[in-house]
Design an enzyme around this catalytic site. Sequence first.
Site, PDB file in Angstrom:
ATOM      1  N   SER A  92      -5.616   4.175   5.790  1.00  0.00           N
ATOM      2  CA  SER A  92      -5.518   3.002   6.243  1.00  0.00           C
ATOM      3  C   SER A  92      -4.979   2.351   4.039  1.00  0.00           C
ATOM      4  O   SER A  92      -4.257   1.196   3.833  1.00  0.00           O
ATOM      5  CB  SER A  92      -6.267   1.783   5.841  1.00  0.00           C
TER       6      SER A  92
ATOM      7  N   ARG B 223       0.919  -0.989   0.696  1.00  0.00           N
ATOM      8  CA  ARG B 223      -0.341   0.290  -0.314  1.00  0.00           C
ATOM      9  C   ARG B 223       0.898   0.652   0.147  1.00  0.00           C
ATOM     10  O   ARG B 223       0.645   2.176   0.107  1.00  0.00           O
ATOM     11  CB  ARG B 223      -0.724  -0.371   1.562  1.00  0.00           C
TER      12      ARG B 223
ATOM     13  N   HIS C  89      -6.073  -4.929   0.789  1.00  0.00           N
ATOM     14  CA  HIS C  89      -6.249  -5.026   1.925  1.00  0.00           C
ATOM     15  C   HIS C  89      -7.295  -6.821   1.528  1.00  0.00           C
ATOM     16  O   HIS C  89      -8.000  -7.401   2.721  1.00  0.00           O
ATOM     17  CB  HIS C  89      -7.021  -4.237   3.162  1.00  0.00           C
TER      18      HIS C  89
ATOM     19  N   GLU D 258     -19.636   3.145  -0.515  1.00  0.00           N
ATOM     20  CA  GLU D 258     -18.929   1.925  -1.256  1.00  0.00           C
ATOM     21  C   GLU D 258     -19.768   2.666  -2.791  1.00  0.00           C
ATOM     22  O   GLU D 258     -19.308   2.655  -4.031  1.00  0.00           O
ATOM     23  CB  GLU D 258     -18.644   0.759  -1.233  1.00  0.00           C
TER      24      GLU D 258
ATOM     25  N   ARG E 216      -2.300  -5.477   2.166  1.00  0.00           N
ATOM     26  CA  ARG E 216      -1.931  -4.846   2.813  1.00  0.00           C
ATOM     27  C   ARG E 216      -0.218  -4.294   2.621  1.00  0.00           C
ATOM     28  O   ARG E 216      -0.362  -3.501   1.627  1.00  0.00           O
ATOM     29  CB  ARG E 216      -2.260  -4.804   4.388  1.00  0.00           C
TER      30      ARG E 216
ATOM     31  N   ASP F 285      -8.357  -8.457  11.161  1.00  0.00           N
ATOM     32  CA  ASP F 285      -9.404  -7.654  11.209  1.00  0.00           C
ATOM     33  C   ASP F 285     -10.517  -8.963  11.015  1.00  0.00           C
ATOM     34  O   ASP F 285     -11.686  -9.165  11.294  1.00  0.00           O
ATOM     35  CB  ASP F 285      -9.921  -6.774  10.291  1.00  0.00           C
TER      36      ASP F 285
ATOM     37  N   PHE G 237     -15.323  -4.193   0.483  1.00  0.00           N
ATOM     38  CA  PHE G 237     -16.120  -3.136   0.970  1.00  0.00           C
ATOM     39  C   PHE G 237     -16.350  -2.633  -0.359  1.00  0.00           C
ATOM     40  O   PHE G 237     -17.275  -2.162  -0.854  1.00  0.00           O
ATOM     41  CB  PHE G 237     -15.627  -2.262   2.042  1.00  0.00           C
TER      42      PHE G 237
END
Lengths: 315, 315, 357, 357
Positions: B36, B9, B107, B57, B165, B115, B82
Amino acid sequence: MDSVSVSLREAFGEKLVKIGEKNDKVIVLDADVGASTRSSYFRERFPKRFLNVGISEQDMMGIAAGLAIEGFIPVATGFAMFLLRAWEQIRNTISRDNLNVKIVATHAGLSDYADGSSHQCLEDIALMRILPNMNVLVPSDSVSVRSLLEQIIVLKGPCYMRIGRDYSPKVYTAEEDVIFGKPNILEEGDDVTIVACGIMVHFALETRRILLEDNIRAQVVDLHTIKPLNKDLLRYCERTDKVVTFEEHNVLGGMGSAVCELLSEKGFKIKRFGIMDIFGESSRDYIGLLQKFELDENSLAKRVKSFVEGDSIES
Amino acid sequence: MDSVSVSLREAFGEKLVKIGEKNDKVIVLDADVGASTRSSYFRERFPKRFLNVGISEQDMMGIAAGLAIEGFIPVATGFAMFLLRAWEQIRNTISRDNLNVKIVATHAGLSDYADGSSHQCLEDIALMRILPNMNVLVPSDSVSVRSLLEQIIVLKGPCYMRIGRDYSPKVYTAEEDVIFGKPNILEEGDDVTIVACGIMVHFALETRRILLEDNIRAQVVDLHTIKPLNKDLLRYCERTDKVVTFEEHNVLGGMGSAVCELLSEKGFKIKRFGIMDIFGESSRDYIGLLQKFELDENSLAKRVKSFVEGDSIES
Amino acid sequence: MEKALNRNQKLILSSVSRNLNYTASAFLRKLSKESGIPLSTLKLNLKILKEEGLVEYGRVGEPRPIKLTEVGKIVLELLDYRENVNDIGDCEKSVLEEDYRELLSKIRSKIVFEIYQAKMGHLPSSLSSANIIAAIFQVFKPNVTESKNSFILSKGHAAPALYAVMAQHGILDDYELAFLCSPGSRLQGHPDKRFLQEVIVSTGSLGQGLSVGVGIAIGKKLKNVEGKVVVLLGDGELEEGQIWEAAMSASANNLDNLIAIIDRNFYQMNGATEEVKMLEPLSSKWKSFGWDVIEVDGRKIDELVYILREIEKHQKKPTAIIAFTERNGGIEHIDRKAFYYIPTYVEYVRIWREQIG
Amino acid sequence: MEKALNRNQKLILSSVSRNLNYTASAFLRKLSKESGIPLSTLKLNLKILKEEGLVEYGRVGEPRPIKLTEVGKIVLELLDYRENVNDIGDCEKSVLEEDYRELLSKIRSKIVFEIYQAKMGHLPSSLSSANIIAAIFQVFKPNVTESKNSFILSKGHAAPALYAVMAQHGILDDYELAFLCSPGSRLQGHPDKRFLQEVIVSTGSLGQGLSVGVGIAIGKKLKNVEGKVVVLLGDGELEEGQIWEAAMSASANNLDNLIAIIDRNFYQMNGATEEVKMLEPLSSKWKSFGWDVIEVDGRKIDELVYILREIEKHQKKPTAIIAFTERNGGIEHIDRKAFYYIPTYVEYVRIWREQIG
Ligand SMILES: Cc1ncc(C[n+]2csc(CCOP(=O)(O)OP(=O)(O)O)c2C)c(N)n1
Ligand SMILES: Cc1ncc(C[n+]2csc(CCOP(=O)(O)OP(=O)(O)O)c2C)c(N)n1
Ligand SMILES: [Mg+2]
Ligand SMILES: [Mg+2]
């Protein structure tokens, strides 16, 4: 074989009422398309156990989840395309928690021929079969619709059943012949195996008839239960050299892809027939649209023949 | 080979700023996870060309579509899981109208190890590759992230780029080595071909090293561009008897499935390694989680060996 | 990690802390003699404790004295003060009707403990919700088999707060709080029903909990049973359109058994809610969607408890409680604008002292 | 079907109607002589007309007189009255500032024509929106290359109304209206950009158009260009949460160039909006989401035109127009509760007469 039986959604709507009569845990949810999916029959008969949540597919899936948590058997109905609006909700709530929600999607494939690309759903088999816990069914005619609907209501866990709108040439005569999870060999043959689902099973049988004229003998398998995928299919396919798949779905990711996955370790030669990774379009008749996408029996017979005879013109 | 390069990222966030410097048509959209995804670097540098649309989204994808219609190059960023909330919007607006929207999902896979199952996205390759017009990319390290990001910005049409990530062992040294649409043969070998994408490319290289100890020589191919699927891959695979695929994704429907589809007509023996159709879970470290799912080099080497040697214990 | 510490394990843990300089086998022999518990039983349990990183000792040929690990010490600390408040389930008794301060301190400490242990998890968002969740459990005791009430943590990233309250109510064992995000732990990063049944529905993806709440509330009405459904939402979470779909469904179906509590801390992940999307006038929004709205100081648990009890008695419509909170839960040196915050050891000890003194 | 009828095809069509009892080749020879157009050109065009089902004639060895088909006749009828209102683009000139009655009658007739021809398409929903779309085109002339304004038909199932207005403005040729839902036709069941460029964005899946409108409006601001973005929404469509996401985005971004028009006909597909989901108090909803709201009688195109012109001059915020309509567009014998309605031939003729009499 080619007499058209009662429409798929009619079969669904009527059977749903019958199920509702026997099982008072069944609650039907609709996202404002009940008259079209024929879930409206249930509404008429059991208005208290029917809920039109409005044009809110995401909310509908959440509500279905809640009802399942409370011990009901919610049947969430709608057009296949718009139910996918709630894919992430189905994934993160229903499938993840293994909730007892039955999703019945009508108007799938090209069957909603008039409405065009926004409504013609060619992706749902792919989106649903990759969800853990989800059972995925594509009945091939109205008899199968009735039979499988009855079976999934008593099954524990989430199910997705895909049906078209109306067109439904007869494949089965008896409901007992369609058993959840069990692929059906409808015709035997040793030159090529045709694995099909939905109304493509009818076209597989017709294709077989045409191929016979060229002395090609096709075995025809109805793969109405795409998930869980029964490994017997492997054994059936071993009877022929080559395998082809017919589906009213993008050739990417769908039933054909599931067959490729299952057979992949064994070195089969497989060719998938479906929609070649493009969107649908409007038409004034269904068969015409299938012809346009070369999914009618004549086009299919030609395409299968060329694959069986080894010159793969298309690829 | 196993030195860890800069985080995926980070590479994305930094490169995005560089691209923004050269191309003022680039607008970055975020659904409230910019810190993030590191799209926040772009926000700091070009606040006027950055929009946090909030935790919406679906709306983000619609806005991106609108910006593309107005001639901008919107980059819609977020967590892979998401962004799939907006699958139907991506389908019915972006992909159907072939709009010039670049979707970058971070991610993905198990990389958001803490998570847990709600965040660990194991389905996105499947959902995106079945969309007509969509280009699907899974860079294997931070060098590839930079290289492919630069290339898709100038490409016309919708793109989906999937990255994890942070963890990013070095695979490439030069950005020029990674060319959109072209699978990369990283190591030669004639016993088995390993086709991999994402950080699984690193594990493929490590697996190869271990297999060599058993005198199994694996060819390693980085399939960073899953769509359009380059048919050269077929030729590459022909060099070995068997083919295996490594991906940080459900084994159903993803890259491995795409490989099965491509090779299906030729009778290859293929085995797919990935997440075996279950959901993820929380962990305090990434590698531990990969080990749990048998996607570390040692597990993989064992599994590939047993496939190559023909006793398929698992199936 | 599916089960909590058993009696024997607790015994071992507390004995280890009192018995220094024993090797593991000498320790076990001593304890067995003192307690009358068979040596083999103790041996097995000690092994489990070691595997879970609570104690450490040498091995054959390389003897070292048995002792508690850092985690072991903290777990013991937690176990100890739980004993003081009269153990599981009884916690309520020990709490004076109007004085929840001690209760809250404990819950906050537990949250900090979880996150300090794991070095992950969302501390500010959990602290923000601690009061609210505590109040909900105080009034409704939801989600356990005997309960008629349901609670959904729609803002699933406040899981550590939920776990802390669950531990306070004996649904979880305090000991498990050391294992947030550990593989196989019931305490997943977000509430996960596959691992923890009392989570009635898994969350983590924002915006979905209210619809599920609507479904449960409809279900209760269809079954003609009593009981409230309480859904806790983040304020940023209200940016998900699905919330407004559910809000409409709730009023269309006259759900006078559904309560939504909005944790109104004015921040979301990457900014202030009013800068990102402008939620105000928030109360008008809910009203225009057919809900009753109550605004309350969400930092005051007694107010929350009072309001919830009132609603329980007099609810007429789906009701939204806008609870004004702070994302640091009142712990001043934590920045309430920040979304990520993992305390260092020094901060951890400081907060711990502040809270349970 | 990508192109409209060309000059030669129109000529052939109208000549056929005047020349009875000729075989195709005799007819063509005659026409060629009269018009001076080469025989081969006419032959080619006649063949196209036949393929498209507008004319029919015999074949070699089986001669039959050339004549118009049913569709051909209607297309010609349409072409004819278009000539009367001075052809494409000029239509506005012929419309008196305050008298849109004739304009609307024509649009309504075209809609009925499309749907009668196709035996599919959503007549009531299209009639409901006809006035609104006509007013939007009257004021903003959107979507054509020269225009600075954009229009999105978010309730895509009113496509026949959009096509009728587009034909009225010369963006489509009237002739194409006979081909709604035909394979390859630019007139797809729902507006489809792949087939018709002026549709700026494809719709059909409800609830998505407003977000796209927000994106376009932001784009215009970023480029610093003038122009309004108008989005037409169904009232039932407002049940999609995405609408409220977009509504928030619009106000958060101060989009004083975005107009949403709500076709408030109080019905959705399977019931009355207030029974299914209760949209009222609708104007409060929009206000609480930060929009200016104007209510207007959507059956009166002059009011709509007036309001749009006012907004064009004075807009300060994203503005929602709640236009009260009827789903039969004022055609009394069509039930405005029904969603599906395909006129029979008799009804078709009756409506046609009523409208253009
Ligand atoms: C659908 C979805 N999108 C994005 C995220 C990532 N995310 C987790 S928490 C968060 C911010 C939540 O803000 P708010 O609701 O205000 O909660 P707070 O932490 O302030 O209580 C975001 C964007 C998510 N979990 N789910
Ligand atoms: C996402 C989605 N869900 C469902 C549908 C099916 N559908 C088409 S029109 C319609 C009713 C629309 O009602 P309304 O918005 O009030 O429009 P009206 O026809 O009354 O103008 C529905 C449910 C759809 N097109 N898209
Ligand atoms: Mg907040
Ligand atoms: Mg309406």
